[in-house]
Write an enzyme that holds these catalytic residues in place. Structure first.
Site, PDB file in Angstrom:
ATOM      1  N   LEU A   2       0.828  -1.197   0.000  1.00 46.80           N
ATOM      2  CA  LEU A   2       0.000   0.000   0.000  1.00 46.80           C
ATOM      3  C   LEU A   2       0.867   1.253   0.000  1.00 46.80           C
ATOM      4  O   LEU A   2       1.846   1.339   0.750  1.00 46.80           O
ATOM      5  CB  LEU A   2      -0.898   0.000   1.250  1.00 46.80           C
ATOM      6  CG  LEU A   2      -1.759   1.239   1.458  1.00 46.80           C
ATOM      7  CD1 LEU A   2      -2.832   1.336   0.387  1.00 46.80           C
ATOM      8  CD2 LEU A   2      -2.383   1.216   2.840  1.00 46.80           C
ATOM      9  N   HIS A   3       0.530   2.200  -0.851  1.00 47.34           N
ATOM     10  CA  HIS A   3       1.216   3.493  -0.856  1.00 47.34           C
ATOM     11  C   HIS A   3       0.311   4.543  -1.480  1.00 47.34           C
ATOM     12  O   HIS A   3      -0.500   4.250  -2.341  1.00 47.34           O
ATOM     13  CB  HIS A   3       2.558   3.423  -1.588  1.00 47.34           C
ATOM     14  CG  HIS A   3       2.485   2.963  -3.006  1.00 47.34           C
ATOM     15  ND1 HIS A   3       2.287   1.644  -3.363  1.00 47.34           N
ATOM     16  CD2 HIS A   3       2.585   3.652  -4.171  1.00 47.34           C
ATOM     17  CE1 HIS A   3       2.288   1.535  -4.683  1.00 47.34           C
ATOM     18  NE2 HIS A   3       2.453   2.755  -5.197  1.00 47.34           N
ATOM     19  N   VAL A   4       0.454   5.756  -0.979  1.00 49.25           N
ATOM     20  CA  VAL A   4      -0.317   6.884  -1.462  1.00 49.25           C
ATOM     21  C   VAL A   4       0.641   7.856  -2.130  1.00 49.25           C
ATOM     22  O   VAL A   4       1.693   8.186  -1.583  1.00 49.25           O
ATOM     23  CB  VAL A   4      -1.067   7.583  -0.305  1.00 49.25           C
ATOM     24  CG1 VAL A   4      -1.779   8.833  -0.789  1.00 49.25           C
ATOM     25  CG2 VAL A   4      -2.045   6.623   0.348  1.00 49.25           C
TER      26      VAL A   4
END
Length: 138
Positions: free
Chosen positions: A94-96
């Site tokens: 997960l990464h934004v």
């Protein structure tokens, strides 16, 4: 911890231009930024998608602070904040994306042209400008 690129950055095994790191998330410059100063915010714990993240609130507090710091530190007009879940997710962690935006910067829709930093020193200067702004807001 699963062996992916972002887990290696989180653990310090792989170098990155770290903007901020704490017990919840690690924020670092994207090596292929849409615009210089493009930061990735990844949870310290390995999770693949948003639906896998147990405690969403603290993570998104970090994303919110990073969006503010990118704007302030780079004197950007705003930010583009985005996340992929599985489809178009280049790293299964997960990464934004927090991308600095300015009026008439040429970004349209979901076409993300990429750029490069001229040097490691230039990348480090962007990371530091954002980190300084982040410290001012905490």
């Amino acid at each position: 911890m699963s062996a992916d690129l972002f887990c290696e950055i989180v653990s310090g095994e792989r170098p990155a231009h770290i903007v901020h790191s704490d017990d919840v998330a690690v924020s670092f410059l994207d090596t292929r930024p849409v615009f210089k100063g493009h930061v990735l915010v990844a949870p310290r714990a390995h999770v693949e998608t948003l639906t896998d993240l147990a405690d969403v609130g603290p993570f998104f507090e970090r994303v919110q602070a990073m969006a503010r710091a990118v704007e302030d530190g780079l004197e950007a007009d705003g930010t583009f904040v985005a996340m992929n879940n599985r489809v178009s997710q280049s790293v299964a962690h997960l990464h934004v994306h927090v991308v600095p935006r300015n009026r008439k910067d040429g970004l349209r829709g979901f076409f993300w042209p990429r750029t490069k930093y001229e040097s490691a020193d230039e990348a480090a200067s962007y990371a530091e400008a954002i980190a300084v702004a982040l410290r001012r807001t905490r």
